[in-house]
Design a protein around this motif. Structure first.
Motif, short mmCIF file in Angstrom:
data_model
loop_
_atom_site.label_atom_id
_atom_site.label_comp_id
_atom_site.label_asym_id
_atom_site.label_seq_id
_atom_site.Cartn_x
_atom_site.Cartn_y
_atom_site.Cartn_z
N VAL A 34 0.87 -1.18 0.00
CA VAL A 34 0.00 0.00 0.00
C VAL A 34 0.90 1.23 0.00
N VAL A 35 0.72 2.09 -0.99
CA VAL A 35 1.52 3.30 -1.13
C VAL A 35 0.56 4.49 -1.17
N SER A 36 0.85 5.49 -0.37
CA SER A 36 0.06 6.72 -0.37
C SER A 36 0.82 7.80 -1.12
N ALA A 37 0.08 8.71 -1.73
CA ALA A 37 0.69 9.81 -2.48
C ALA A 37 -0.05 11.10 -2.19
N TYR A 38 0.72 12.20 -2.20
CA TYR A 38 0.17 13.54 -1.96
C TYR A 38 0.79 14.50 -2.97
N CYS A 39 -0.03 15.23 -3.69
CA CYS A 39 0.46 16.23 -4.63
C CYS A 39 0.61 17.56 -3.90
N CYS A 40 1.83 18.01 -3.75
CA CYS A 40 2.11 19.27 -3.04
C CYS A 40 1.64 20.48 -3.85
N ALA A 44 -3.99 17.13 -4.08
CA ALA A 44 -4.73 15.90 -4.32
C ALA A 44 -4.03 14.75 -3.58
N THR A 45 -4.79 13.76 -3.15
CA THR A 45 -4.23 12.61 -2.44
C THR A 45 -4.81 11.32 -3.00
N THR A 46 -4.09 10.22 -2.76
CA THR A 46 -4.59 8.91 -3.13
C THR A 46 -3.89 7.84 -2.31
N THR A 47 -4.52 6.69 -2.25
CA THR A 47 -3.90 5.49 -1.68
C THR A 47 -3.92 4.44 -2.78
N SER A 56 4.26 1.24 -11.27
CA SER A 56 3.79 2.45 -11.95
C SER A 56 3.54 3.58 -10.98
N PRO A 57 3.88 4.81 -11.37
CA PRO A 57 3.55 5.96 -10.52
C PRO A 57 2.05 6.24 -10.55
N TRP A 58 1.61 7.09 -9.68
CA TRP A 58 0.22 7.56 -9.63
C TRP A 58 -0.11 8.21 -10.98
N GLU A 59 -1.28 7.93 -11.52
CA GLU A 59 -1.69 8.49 -12.81
C GLU A 59 -1.62 10.02 -12.80
N HIS A 60 -1.98 10.64 -11.68
CA HIS A 60 -1.93 12.10 -11.55
C HIS A 60 -0.50 12.60 -11.73
N ASP A 61 0.46 11.89 -11.15
CA ASP A 61 1.87 12.26 -11.26
C ASP A 61 2.36 12.10 -12.69
N ALA A 62 1.97 11.01 -13.33
CA ALA A 62 2.40 10.75 -14.70
C ALA A 62 1.81 11.76 -15.69
N SER A 63 0.60 12.23 -15.45
CA SER A 63 -0.04 13.15 -16.39
C SER A 63 0.23 14.62 -16.08
N ASN A 64 0.81 14.93 -14.92
CA ASN A 64 1.12 16.32 -14.54
C ASN A 64 2.60 16.39 -14.14
N HIS A 67 3.99 18.88 -11.46
CA HIS A 67 3.55 18.81 -10.08
C HIS A 67 4.57 18.07 -9.22
N GLN A 68 4.69 18.47 -7.97
CA GLN A 68 5.58 17.82 -7.01
C GLN A 68 4.76 16.84 -6.19
N VAL A 69 5.07 15.55 -6.31
CA VAL A 69 4.30 14.51 -5.63
C VAL A 69 5.20 13.78 -4.65
N GLU A 70 4.69 13.57 -3.44
CA GLU A 70 5.41 12.81 -2.42
C GLU A 70 4.73 11.45 -2.25
#
Length: 75
Positions: A34-40, A44-47, A56-64, A67-70
């Motif tokens: 389980v990996v959590s992600a937060y877009c600084c 936006a957040t996701t689990t 694969s990275p979070w789709e939001h990270d791949a398409s933006n 953006h800085q994602v942790e």
């Protein structure tokens, strides 16, 4: 005739920090995790429920890309 200009050093926009540590979604791909992600940038957040073999990275990270994602792995 060849140019007489001399170029030295690197461009200002080149990342000289060297290789970075792998992201949590890239580690332990042989098990479920389980990996959590937060877009600084846009807050936006996701689990992500990562299956075996998924790196694969979070789709939001791949398409933006701007953006800085942790990412962090849940225990």
């Amino acid at each position: 005739m060849a140019s007489s200009e001399h170029v030295g050093g690197a461009a200002d926009n080149v990342d000289m920090s060297g290789p970075s540590d792998p992201e949590p979604y890239e580690l332990d791909v042989d098990e479920r995790r389980v990996v959590s992600a937060y877009c600084c940038t846009c807050e936006a957040t996701t689990t992500m429920l990562m299956e075996v073999g998924d790196d694969s990275p979070w789709e939001h990270d791949a398409s933006n890309a701007s953006h800085q994602v942790e990412y962090w792995r849940e225990a």
